[in-house]
Design a protein around this motif. Structure first.
Motif, PDB file in Angstrom:
ATOM      1  N   UNK A   6      34.231 -39.056  13.432  1.00  0.00           N
ATOM      2  CA  UNK A   6      34.687 -37.607  12.629  1.00  0.00           C
ATOM      3  C   UNK A   6      34.551 -36.717  13.713  1.00  0.00           C
ATOM      4  N   UNK A   7      35.464 -35.969  13.739  1.00  0.00           N
ATOM      5  CA  UNK A   7      35.225 -34.663  14.900  1.00  0.00           C
ATOM      6  C   UNK A   7      35.654 -33.430  13.878  1.00  0.00           C
ATOM      7  N   UNK A   8      34.703 -32.512  13.971  1.00  0.00           N
ATOM      8  CA  UNK A   8      34.735 -31.409  13.211  1.00  0.00           C
ATOM      9  C   UNK A   8      35.299 -30.163  14.173  1.00  0.00           C
ATOM     10  N   UNK A   9      36.279 -29.469  13.655  1.00  0.00           N
ATOM     11  CA  UNK A   9      36.906 -28.527  14.424  1.00  0.00           C
ATOM     12  C   UNK A   9      37.261 -27.144  13.669  1.00  0.00           C
ATOM     13  N   UNK A  10      37.348 -26.284  14.475  1.00  0.00           N
ATOM     14  CA  UNK A  10      37.596 -25.014  13.898  1.00  0.00           C
ATOM     15  C   UNK A  10      38.756 -24.155  14.666  1.00  0.00           C
ATOM     16  N   UNK A  11      39.365 -25.162  15.526  1.00  0.00           N
ATOM     17  CA  UNK A  11      40.409 -24.643  16.096  1.00  0.00           C
ATOM     18  C   UNK A  11      40.290 -23.885  17.463  1.00  0.00           C
ATOM     19  N   UNK A  12      38.999 -23.557  17.734  1.00  0.00           N
ATOM     20  CA  UNK A  12      38.462 -22.588  18.746  1.00  0.00           C
ATOM     21  C   UNK A  12      38.589 -23.621  20.003  1.00  0.00           C
ATOM     22  N   UNK A  13      38.631 -22.849  21.305  1.00  0.00           N
ATOM     23  CA  UNK A  13      38.586 -23.278  22.442  1.00  0.00           C
ATOM     24  C   UNK A  13      37.371 -24.091  22.505  1.00  0.00           C
ATOM     25  N   UNK A  14      36.334 -23.872  22.183  1.00  0.00           N
ATOM     26  CA  UNK A  14      35.060 -24.795  22.401  1.00  0.00           C
ATOM     27  C   UNK A  14      35.389 -25.966  21.554  1.00  0.00           C
ATOM     28  N   UNK A  15      35.655 -25.826  20.384  1.00  0.00           N
ATOM     29  CA  UNK A  15      36.047 -27.159  19.434  1.00  0.00           C
ATOM     30  C   UNK A  15      36.969 -28.023  20.017  1.00  0.00           C
ATOM     31  N   UNK A  16      38.057 -27.542  20.889  1.00  0.00           N
ATOM     32  CA  UNK A  16      38.881 -28.391  21.473  1.00  0.00           C
ATOM     33  C   UNK A  16      38.137 -29.313  22.416  1.00  0.00           C
ATOM     34  N   UNK A  17      36.982 -28.874  23.124  1.00  0.00           N
ATOM     35  CA  UNK A  17      36.434 -29.982  23.927  1.00  0.00           C
ATOM     36  C   UNK A  17      35.930 -31.154  23.280  1.00  0.00           C
ATOM     37  N   UNK A  18      35.323 -30.679  21.927  1.00  0.00           N
ATOM     38  CA  UNK A  18      35.005 -31.917  21.176  1.00  0.00           C
ATOM     39  C   UNK A  18      36.055 -32.721  20.450  1.00  0.00           C
ATOM     40  N   UNK A  19      37.334 -32.204  20.387  1.00  0.00           N
ATOM     41  CA  UNK A  19      38.331 -32.773  20.237  1.00  0.00           C
ATOM     42  C   UNK A  19      38.679 -33.988  21.098  1.00  0.00           C
ATOM     43  N   UNK A  20      38.965 -33.396  22.189  1.00  0.00           N
ATOM     44  CA  UNK A  20      39.182 -34.227  23.395  1.00  0.00           C
ATOM     45  C   UNK A  20      38.340 -35.430  23.557  1.00  0.00           C
ATOM     46  N   UNK A 114      29.689 -38.310  14.350  1.00  0.00           N
ATOM     47  CA  UNK A 114      30.069 -37.112  14.057  1.00  0.00           C
ATOM     48  C   UNK A 114      30.383 -36.248  15.366  1.00  0.00           C
ATOM     49  N   UNK A 115      31.205 -35.888  15.860  1.00  0.00           N
ATOM     50  CA  UNK A 115      31.611 -35.303  17.266  1.00  0.00           C
ATOM     51  C   UNK A 115      31.885 -33.648  16.765  1.00  0.00           C
ATOM     52  N   UNK A 116      31.179 -32.719  17.471  1.00  0.00           N
ATOM     53  CA  UNK A 116      31.189 -31.379  17.350  1.00  0.00           C
ATOM     54  C   UNK A 116      30.795 -30.540  18.460  1.00  0.00           C
TER      55      UNK A 116
END
Length: 148
Positions: A6-20, A114-116
């Motif tokens: 599971x990856x939690x994201x808010x669409x921010x630049x920082x959360x893009x790191x978690x997504x990648x 969980x990745x965030x």
């Protein structure tokens, strides 16, 4: 190693790191990916008296927030699928308790990780506002990978 991440994201630049990073891990372990975005039930400030809004304005703001959240998780899904992740689910949750919603999503979707991203706040602002990431980290029974 992992069946579902599971990856939690808010669409921010920082959360893009978690997504990648979550996409990389999913590819490495042939895991499924669950992208989660939590939106508040009501616009910020609505019940604090700082905004005087009609019911129509509240509904419009909620619809816009929901649509933006869906756009964010759909973008994660598209990115993961383009990179070859075998299965990706895009989930929008409504809750005032962001960290609890992330923990619940991990439980419901049987995620093993969980990745965030960390929130990036420092000093007094962190102390006063708290940290959703810290709450997930200290309350989740699912392992958490935090990226800065």
């Amino acid at each position: 190693m992992y069946e579902r991440i599971l990856v939690a994201t808010d669409g921010s630049e920082l959360s893009d790191l978690a997504v990648n990073s979550a996409i990389d891990l999913a590819l490495l372990t042939n895991a499924e990916l669950v992208a989660v975005r939590v939106v508040h039930h009501y616009p910020t400030g609505y019940f604090e008296g700082s905004l005087l809004l009609t019911q129509m304005e509240v509904k419009r703001m909620q619809s816009e927030a929901d649509a933006e959240a869906q756009r964010v998780v759909d973008a994660v899904k598209a990115k993961a699928e383009a990179r070859g992740v075998r299965s990706t689910l895009a989930v929008v949750m409504k809750s005032e308790l962001v960290a609890e919603a992330i923990i619940e999503a991990a439980r419901v979707h049987k995620s093993e990780l969980i990745v965030m991203a960390s929130h990036g706040r420092r000093g007094l602002k962190r102390l006063l506002m708290g940290s959703e990431t810290l709450h997930v980290l200290t309350h989740s029974h699912t392992p958490v990978l935090v990226l800065r």
